[in-house]
Enzyme design. Structure first.
Site, PDB file in Angstrom:
ATOM      1  N   ALA A 119       0.799  -1.233   0.079  1.00 22.68           N
ATOM      2  CA  ALA A 119       0.079   0.073  -0.024  1.00 22.68           C
ATOM      3  C   ALA A 119       0.901   1.280  -0.106  1.00 22.68           C
ATOM      4  O   ALA A 119       0.394   2.397   0.041  1.00 22.68           O
ATOM      5  CB  ALA A 119      -0.889  -0.058   1.297  1.00 22.68           C
ATOM      6  N   ASN A 187       2.849  -2.924   7.896  1.00 18.85           N
ATOM      7  CA  ASN A 187       4.025  -3.325   6.595  1.00 18.85           C
ATOM      8  C   ASN A 187       4.240  -2.121   6.009  1.00 18.85           C
ATOM      9  O   ASN A 187       5.393  -2.257   5.261  1.00 18.85           O
ATOM     10  CB  ASN A 187       3.169  -4.289   6.018  1.00 18.85           C
ATOM     11  CG  ASN A 187       3.009  -5.586   6.673  1.00 18.85           C
ATOM     12  OD1 ASN A 187       3.968  -6.220   7.170  1.00 18.85           O
ATOM     13  ND2 ASN A 187       1.978  -6.243   6.606  1.00 18.85           N
ATOM     14  N   HIS A 217      -2.000   7.368   4.551  1.00 15.95           N
ATOM     15  CA  HIS A 217      -0.458   7.412   4.969  1.00 15.95           C
ATOM     16  C   HIS A 217       0.123   8.647   4.412  1.00 15.95           C
ATOM     17  O   HIS A 217      -0.155   8.810   3.099  1.00 15.95           O
ATOM     18  CB  HIS A 217       0.133   6.186   4.395  1.00 15.95           C
ATOM     19  CG  HIS A 217      -0.369   5.016   4.883  1.00 15.95           C
ATOM     20  ND1 HIS A 217      -0.408   4.363   6.129  1.00 15.95           N
ATOM     21  CD2 HIS A 217      -0.966   3.886   3.952  1.00 15.95           C
ATOM     22  CE1 HIS A 217      -0.911   3.317   6.122  1.00 15.95           C
ATOM     23  NE2 HIS A 217      -1.391   2.869   4.953  1.00 15.95           N
TER      24      HIS A 217
END
Length: 266
Positions: A119, A187, A217
């Protein structure tokens, strides 16, 4: 190229379906799963003649092993791939960050470990900047509370996220510390740390934000070659709100890069 998928959950099922239905140069050879009977039922219902095998057997027969299993199974899968000289594709950056010995083990056996982008937007730029000097890397992750309620750090510290009416910072530290506290949730931060200045110098904040519907993010990189910011909002999967839909697609893109005559990106 024969592909084996370890783990037939949220990510594994998407990857499997894509391999069976849309890829010509990539063949789904076999599957390994913690619940083998459940995996066989799923494959039968899908109408796919794909055997369910042990991880050891998968490592003997597949050219590439795709790790889609829970973090706890990572080492067994990675060791089997390394010892048989296979390519391992994984999105378990948090697990890989705490298993440096596996890289040497893969090299000794003639294998490779590929950490798929998952991602994380802009991983190519971070890797390129790391060839020069990176001064700092910071990452702020904001997720809906439902994406974090089962995280180890939240459960262990009895953090109540059920009735939030404002954003709550539940972690601040290094990417390595974040991987220890949230092994199944960071991750992206782990991949960022491995690609850039290292997990100990990569700064991470994690927020539970009730106003959000997507996992977000925000990354800032300051280097001698460039200063850039990255922002991504991942659409969560229906099956697991903590996993974005783009993660499985990233795995498929990684597999394609192994066989395509044209490779885009570093």
């Amino acid at each position: 190229m024969k592909i084996g998928i370890a783990g037939l959950g949220t990510i594994g099922r998407v990857v499997a379906r894509r391999l069976v239905e849309k890829e010509d140069s990539l063949v789904l050879d076999c599957v390994a799963a913690g619940d083998e009977d459940k995996a066989r039922r799923y494959l039968a219902e899908a109408g796919w003649d794909v055997p369910v095998v042990s991880i050891a057997e998968m490592a003997r027969r597949a050219d590439v092993i795709v790790d889609c299993a829970p973090t706890a199974a990572f080492r067994e899968i990675a060791e089997a791939a390394a010892d048989n000289g296979r390519i391992l594709v994984t999105v378990s950056g948090a697990a890989l960050m705490t298993a440096d010995d596996l890289v040497a083990r893969a090299a000794k056996g003639g294998g490779r470990i590929i950490l798929a982008t998952g991602a994380l937007l802009g991983l190519d730029a971070v890797r390129a900047a790391a060839l020069g000097t990176i001064h700092s890397v910071t990452m702020v992750t904001r997720k809906p509370p439902k994406s974090l309620v089962k995280a180890e750090h939240v459960v262990r510290n009895r953090i109540d996220l059920t009735a939030l009416d404002a954003p709550l910072k539940i972690f601040e530290g290094s990417a390595r510390e974040g991987a220890t506290a949230f092994p199944a949730n960071v991750n992206v931060a782990a991949a960022l740390g491995l690609a850039g200045v290292g997990p100990d110098r990569t700064r991470l904040e994690i927020w539970a934000d009730p106003a959000l519907e997507r996992n977000t993010h925000f990354i800032t990189v300051d280097a001698d070659s460039a200063r850039f910011t990255l922002s991504i909002e991942n659409v969560p999967t229906d099956e697991n709100p903590g996993t974005g839909r783009i993660t499985a697609l990233s795995v498929i893109a990684t597999l394609r890069a192994l066989v395509t005559p044209l490779h885009i990106g570093t």
